[in-house]
Write an enzyme that holds these catalytic residues in place. Structure first.
Site, PDB file in Angstrom:
ATOM      1  N   GLU A 270       0.843  -1.213   0.000  1.00 17.28           N
ATOM      2  CA  GLU A 270       0.000   0.000   0.000  1.00 17.28           C
ATOM      3  C   GLU A 270       0.872   1.255   0.000  1.00 17.28           C
ATOM      4  O   GLU A 270       0.539   2.254  -0.641  1.00 17.28           O
ATOM      5  CB  GLU A 270      -0.940   0.018   1.208  1.00 17.28           C
ATOM      6  N   TRP A 379      -9.859   8.402  -7.486  1.00 14.33           N
ATOM      7  CA  TRP A 379     -11.096   8.722  -8.225  1.00 14.33           C
ATOM      8  C   TRP A 379     -11.046   8.198  -9.646  1.00 14.33           C
ATOM      9  O   TRP A 379     -12.026   7.652 -10.150  1.00 14.33           O
ATOM     10  CB  TRP A 379     -11.355  10.238  -8.194  1.00 14.33           C
TER      11      TRP A 379
HETATM   12  P1  FAD Z   1      -3.178   2.073   5.393  1.00 15.26           P
HETATM   13  O1  FAD Z   1      -4.111   1.052   4.853  1.00 15.26           O
HETATM   14  O2  FAD Z   1      -2.581   1.836   6.727  1.00 15.26           O
HETATM   15  O3  FAD Z   1      -1.993   2.240   4.306  1.00 15.26           O
HETATM   16  C1  FAD Z   1      -0.764   2.894   4.627  1.00 15.26           C
HETATM   17  C2  FAD Z   1      -0.522   4.057   3.709  1.00 15.26           C
HETATM   18  O4  FAD Z   1      -0.399   3.623   2.366  1.00 15.26           O
HETATM   19  C3  FAD Z   1      -1.630   5.090   3.679  1.00 15.26           C
HETATM   20  O5  FAD Z   1      -1.535   5.963   4.770  1.00 15.26           O
HETATM   21  C4  FAD Z   1      -1.405   5.760   2.342  1.00 15.26           C
HETATM   22  O6  FAD Z   1      -0.389   6.737   2.403  1.00 15.26           O
HETATM   23  C5  FAD Z   1      -0.913   4.600   1.481  1.00 15.26           C
HETATM   24  N1  FAD Z   1      -2.063   4.039   0.754  1.00 15.26           N
HETATM   25  C6  FAD Z   1      -2.923   3.084   1.174  1.00 15.26           C
HETATM   26  N2  FAD Z   1      -3.829   2.813   0.216  1.00 15.26           N
HETATM   27  C7  FAD Z   1      -3.538   3.623  -0.825  1.00 15.26           C
HETATM   28  C8  FAD Z   1      -4.116   3.819  -2.112  1.00 15.26           C
HETATM   29  N3  FAD Z   1      -5.173   3.112  -2.541  1.00 15.26           N
HETATM   30  N4  FAD Z   1      -3.565   4.742  -2.914  1.00 15.26           N
HETATM   31  C9  FAD Z   1      -2.480   5.451  -2.528  1.00 15.26           C
HETATM   32  N5  FAD Z   1      -1.889   5.313  -1.328  1.00 15.26           N
HETATM   33  C10 FAD Z   1      -2.423   4.412  -0.487  1.00 15.26           C
HETATM   34  N6  FAD Z   1      -5.264   8.520   0.212  1.00 15.26           N
HETATM   35  C11 FAD Z   1      -4.728   9.652   0.699  1.00 15.26           C
HETATM   36  O7  FAD Z   1      -3.704   9.603   1.397  1.00 15.26           O
HETATM   37  N7  FAD Z   1      -5.288  10.876   0.424  1.00 15.26           N
HETATM   38  C12 FAD Z   1      -6.406  11.001  -0.354  1.00 15.26           C
HETATM   39  O8  FAD Z   1      -6.857  12.129  -0.605  1.00 15.26           O
HETATM   40  C13 FAD Z   1      -7.006   9.808  -0.855  1.00 15.26           C
HETATM   41  N8  FAD Z   1      -8.146   9.865  -1.597  1.00 15.26           N
HETATM   42  C14 FAD Z   1      -8.692   8.692  -2.096  1.00 15.26           C
HETATM   43  C15 FAD Z   1      -9.846   8.773  -2.894  1.00 15.26           C
HETATM   44  C16 FAD Z   1     -10.422   7.601  -3.421  1.00 15.26           C
HETATM   45  C17 FAD Z   1     -11.672   7.713  -4.284  1.00 15.26           C
HETATM   46  C18 FAD Z   1      -9.835   6.353  -3.124  1.00 15.26           C
HETATM   47  C19 FAD Z   1     -10.463   5.095  -3.661  1.00 15.26           C
HETATM   48  C20 FAD Z   1      -8.698   6.277  -2.334  1.00 15.26           C
HETATM   49  C21 FAD Z   1      -8.111   7.431  -1.819  1.00 15.26           C
HETATM   50  N9  FAD Z   1      -6.952   7.386  -0.999  1.00 15.26           N
HETATM   51  C22 FAD Z   1      -6.391   8.557  -0.533  1.00 15.26           C
HETATM   52  C23 FAD Z   1      -6.263   6.094  -0.752  1.00 15.26           C
HETATM   53  C24 FAD Z   1      -6.672   5.353   0.545  1.00 15.26           C
HETATM   54  O9  FAD Z   1      -8.057   5.289   0.675  1.00 15.26           O
HETATM   55  C25 FAD Z   1      -6.079   6.002   1.812  1.00 15.26           C
HETATM   56  O10 FAD Z   1      -4.709   6.244   1.645  1.00 15.26           O
HETATM   57  C26 FAD Z   1      -6.277   5.096   3.026  1.00 15.26           C
HETATM   58  O11 FAD Z   1      -7.647   4.882   3.254  1.00 15.26           O
HETATM   59  C27 FAD Z   1      -5.626   5.730   4.222  1.00 15.26           C
HETATM   60  O12 FAD Z   1      -5.834   4.973   5.377  1.00 15.26           O
HETATM   61  P2  FAD Z   1      -4.606   4.494   6.244  1.00 15.26           P
HETATM   62  O13 FAD Z   1      -3.653   5.615   6.452  1.00 15.26           O
HETATM   63  O14 FAD Z   1      -5.157   3.828   7.455  1.00 15.26           O
HETATM   64  O15 FAD Z   1      -3.916   3.469   5.249  1.00 15.26           O
END
Ligand code: FAD
Length: 470
Positions: A270, A379
Site C-alpha cells: 500500500e 477517483w
Molecule cells: P493504510 O491502509 O494503513 O496504508 C498505509 C498508507 O499507504 C496510507 O496511509 C497511504 O499513504 C498509502 N495508501 C494506502 N492505500 C492507498 C491507495 N489506494 N492509494 C495510494 N496510497 C495508499 N489517500 C490519501 O492519502 N489521500 C487522499 O486524498 C485519498 N483519496 C482517495 C480517494 C479515493 C476515491 C480512493 C479510492 C482512495 C483514496 N486514498 C487517498 C487512498 C486510501 O483510501 C487512503 O490512503 C487510506 O484509506 C488511508 O488509510 P490508512 O492511512 O489507514 O492506510
C-alpha cells in the site's frame, strides 16, 4: 550565509534529507512555512489540518533552539523578500510531484537562480524518485503490479539522522502569527467535531506507526477491508503533511516482514501504491485535473454539482446505507475508510453517472488526509478513466459490498443515526459536523428507497458505456 529551509508537506525533523544536510552545513538555518498559492487553494479541511501540523512543527523546532518563520504571499516574491531580509545565500526544499506544486517550485527555482541565490530541492516525499523506476523499455509504469515487482526488493536508502540542534541565525526575521491566517475559517462544518479524530504531529505519528506495527499489521491483509474495525494504520493524514517519513514506514514494514508478520507485505504494498500515484502525477500531470484516458472525455457524465442527486450524495442521504455511512464518517472524522472511498466513488461515477472531478473536489474539501495524487488516482481508478483502473463494467454493488464487508452492520450503525433507536455518539455527532445550512436533524426521516437502486444504476451506466463513442 543562512540557508532558508522552505517547508511544505515535510513538517518533521526526523529523516528529513534537506534539514539534515542544512544542519550539517555549518551555516545558520531559517525554517520557513509560506502560506502560498498552493496552501491558499487547498480545501477547508486540509487547510485546517495543515495549520495544526505547522503549529506542531513550530513547537518541535523551538525545542531544537530554532523557530518556524511564517509568511504569507505567493511563494517566489515571499521567499525573495525573505532572502533579502536575512542575507540568505540558499533556499532548500523537499520535492513534491503533483502539477501545481511543481509549477510553483519551478517558478521559485528559476526566479531565485536569476537573483544568484542557490535554489536546491531534495528527495524525501516518496520512497523512490519518479525518474528512477522505469519499465524495461525505459518508460514509466502505467500498471501497479509490475511497478510493485520492480520496487519490492529495492532499497530506498537509509534514513537521515534527526538533528540534535538546528543552528540558529544571529537574529530572526519577523514572523506572522498562525492564528491570524485563519486557516480554519473556511470550515463551515464543526471543526470541534473533527478535532478529536485528528492525530497531529511527528511524535503522535511515530507513536501511531509503533502501535500499528505492534498490534495491527499482523491482521492487516484481512482487517483492512472491514470499515467497522480499526484495521489500518491511519497514517495517511501524517504522510500527507510529511509528519512521518515514508521511508521510516517502509523500514518498519520491511522489518515486520522479516519477523514473519502476516499482513506486513500487503501493507508495504500500500505504501508503494502511494509512490505509484505520485509517479503517475509526475509523468502525466493531467492526472489531477483531467481524464487520464482522454477517450473518456466523450462519456456523458453529469457535470452539474448542483443536482439533487449530487447534493444527496454529499449529505449522506442517498438511501444506500454503505454510501451514506462512509460520507458521514468523512464529515465527522475528516477521513474515510478505503473501502468506503471506493464505494462512494463508484456510486457517484457509475450509478449517478457524475463526473469523478466533482467527487474528487468534494473530497479535497473534506479530507484531513487529502493528497492531490492519491485522491485523483483513487477517483480515476474508481471511475474507470485512470491508468490501471477498475474496468467500467465492474460496477461495485453497494448492497453486496455490505454483505461482504459490513455484515454485522457495525459501520452503518456507527454512522447513520436514523437507523437505530439509540444511536451511538459517532452517528449523532454527524449533525454537529455538517454545515448549519444543511438543516439536518437526527429526527429526519431516512430515505425508504435508494436514490438510484443498485441494479438500475448498473444497467444505466453499462448502457451509456456501451453506446459510447470512444
Ligand atoms: P493504510 O491502509 O494503513 O496504508 C498505509 C498508507 O499507504 C496510507 O496511509 C497511504 O499513504 C498509502 N495508501 C494506502 N492505500 C492507498 C491507495 N489506494 N492509494 C495510494 N496510497 C495508499 N489517500 C490519501 O492519502 N489521500 C487522499 O486524498 C485519498 N483519496 C482517495 C480517494 C479515493 C476515491 C480512493 C479510492 C482512495 C483514496 N486514498 C487517498 C487512498 C486510501 O483510501 C487512503 O490512503 C487510506 O484509506 C488511508 O488509510 P490508512 O492511512 O489507514 O492506510
Amino acid at each position: 550565509t543562512p540557508i532558508l529551509l522552505w517547508l511544505r508537506r515535510d513538517l518533521r525533523l526526523s529523516d528529513h534529507p534537506a534539514l539534515a544536510e542544512a544542519c550539517g552545513a555549518g551555516r545558520p538555518v531559517i525554517p520557513v512555512f509560506v502560506h502560498d498559492e498552493m496552501v491558499a487553494a487547498a480545501g477547508a479541511a486540509p487547510r485546517w489540518r495543515w495549520a495544526r501540523s505547522v503549529a506542531s512543527l513550530a513547537a518541535a523546532l523551538e525545542d531544537k533552539g530554532s523557530r518556524l518563520i511564517l509568511r504569507r504571499g505567493d511563494a517566489l516574491p515571499t521567499l525573495r523578500k525573505l532572502v533579502k531580509e536575512t542575507g540568505a545565500g540558499a533556499v532548500w526544499w523537499t520535492r513534491l510531484y503533483d502539477a501545481e506544486a511543481r509549477r510553483i517550485a519551478e517558478g521559485v527555482k528559476a526566479g531565485l537562480r536569476e537573483d544568484g541565490t542557490e535554489a536546491r530541492s531534495f528527495p524525501g516525499h516518496v520512497l523512490f524518485e519518479p525518474w528512477t523506476v522505469e519499465t524495461g523499455s525505459g518508460g514509466y509504469y502505467k500498471v501497479y503490479t509490475p511497478f510493485w515487482k520492480n520496487v519490492r526488493s529495492r532499497d530506498p536508502g537509509s534514513t537521515c539522522p534527526t538533528p540534535g540542534k538546528v543552528p540558529a541565525p544571529e537574529s530572526w526575521p519577523a514572523s506572522d502569527k498562525l492564528e491570524e491566517w485563519g486557516m480554519g475559517d473556511a470550515m463551515d462544518r464543526g471543526a470541534a467535531v473533527i478535532e478529536p479524530h485528528a492525530t497531529v504531529g511527528e511524535s503522535a505519528a511515530s507513536h501511531r506507526l509503533g502501535a500499528f506495527m505492534a498490534h495491527g499489521v499482523q491482521d492487516y491483509a484481512t482487517a483492512r477491508d472491514l470499515p467497522g474495525q480499526e484495521g489500518t494504520s491511519g497514517l495517511s493524514e501524517n504522510l500527507t503533511y510529511g509528519e512521518i517519513s515514508i521511508r521510516s514506514c517502509w523500514d518498519s514494514g520491511r522489518r515486520a516482514m522479516e519477523e514473519g508478520k502476516k499482513g506486513a507485505e500487503t501493507w508495504v504494498g500500500e505504501l508503494v501504491w502511494r509512490d505509484f500515484a505520485h509517479h503517475l502525477a509526475f509523468h502525466t500531470p493531467r492526472l489531477t485535473t483531467a481524464n487520464w484516458r482522454q477517450d473518456w472525455d466523450a462519456f456523458p457524465w453529469n457535470e452539474d454539482a448542483r443536482l439533487k442527486e449530487v447534493r444527496d450524495w454529499k449529505r449522506g442521504v442517498t438511501g444506500m446505507t454503505f454510501v451514506d455511512a462512509a460520507m458521514r464518517e468523512m464529515y465527522v472524522t475528516g477521513r474515510m475508510h478505503n473501502r468506503g472511498r471506493m464505494i462512494v466513488a463508484s456510486y457517484l461515477t457509475k450509478h449517478l453517472m457524475t463526473h469523478w472531478r466533482i467527487g474528487c473536489d468534494w473530497f479535497a474539501d473534506c479530507l484531513i488526509d487529502w493528497d492531490p495524487a492519491n485522491n485523483a488516482m483513487g477517483w480515476q481508478w474508481s471511475a474507470g478513466s485512470g491508468p490501471d483502473a477498475t474496468p467500467f463494467f465492474r460496477v461495485f454493488n453497494p448492497e453486496t459490498q455490505v454483505e461482504k464487508f459490513d455484515k454485522d452492520g457495525a459501520y452503518r450503525r456507527a454512522w447513520i443515526a436514523e437507523l437505530s433507536d439509540d444511536p451511538p455518539d459517532t452517528a449523532l455527532s454527524y449533525f454537529d459536523a455538517i454545515p448549519r445550512h444543511w438543516a439536518m436533524d437526527p429526527g429526519d426521516a431516512y430515505p425508504d428507497e435508494p436514490l438510484v437502486p443498485a441494479g438500475e444504476g448498473r444497467r444505466r451506466a453499462l448502457e451509456a458505456y456501451e453506446k459510447r463513442d470512444f
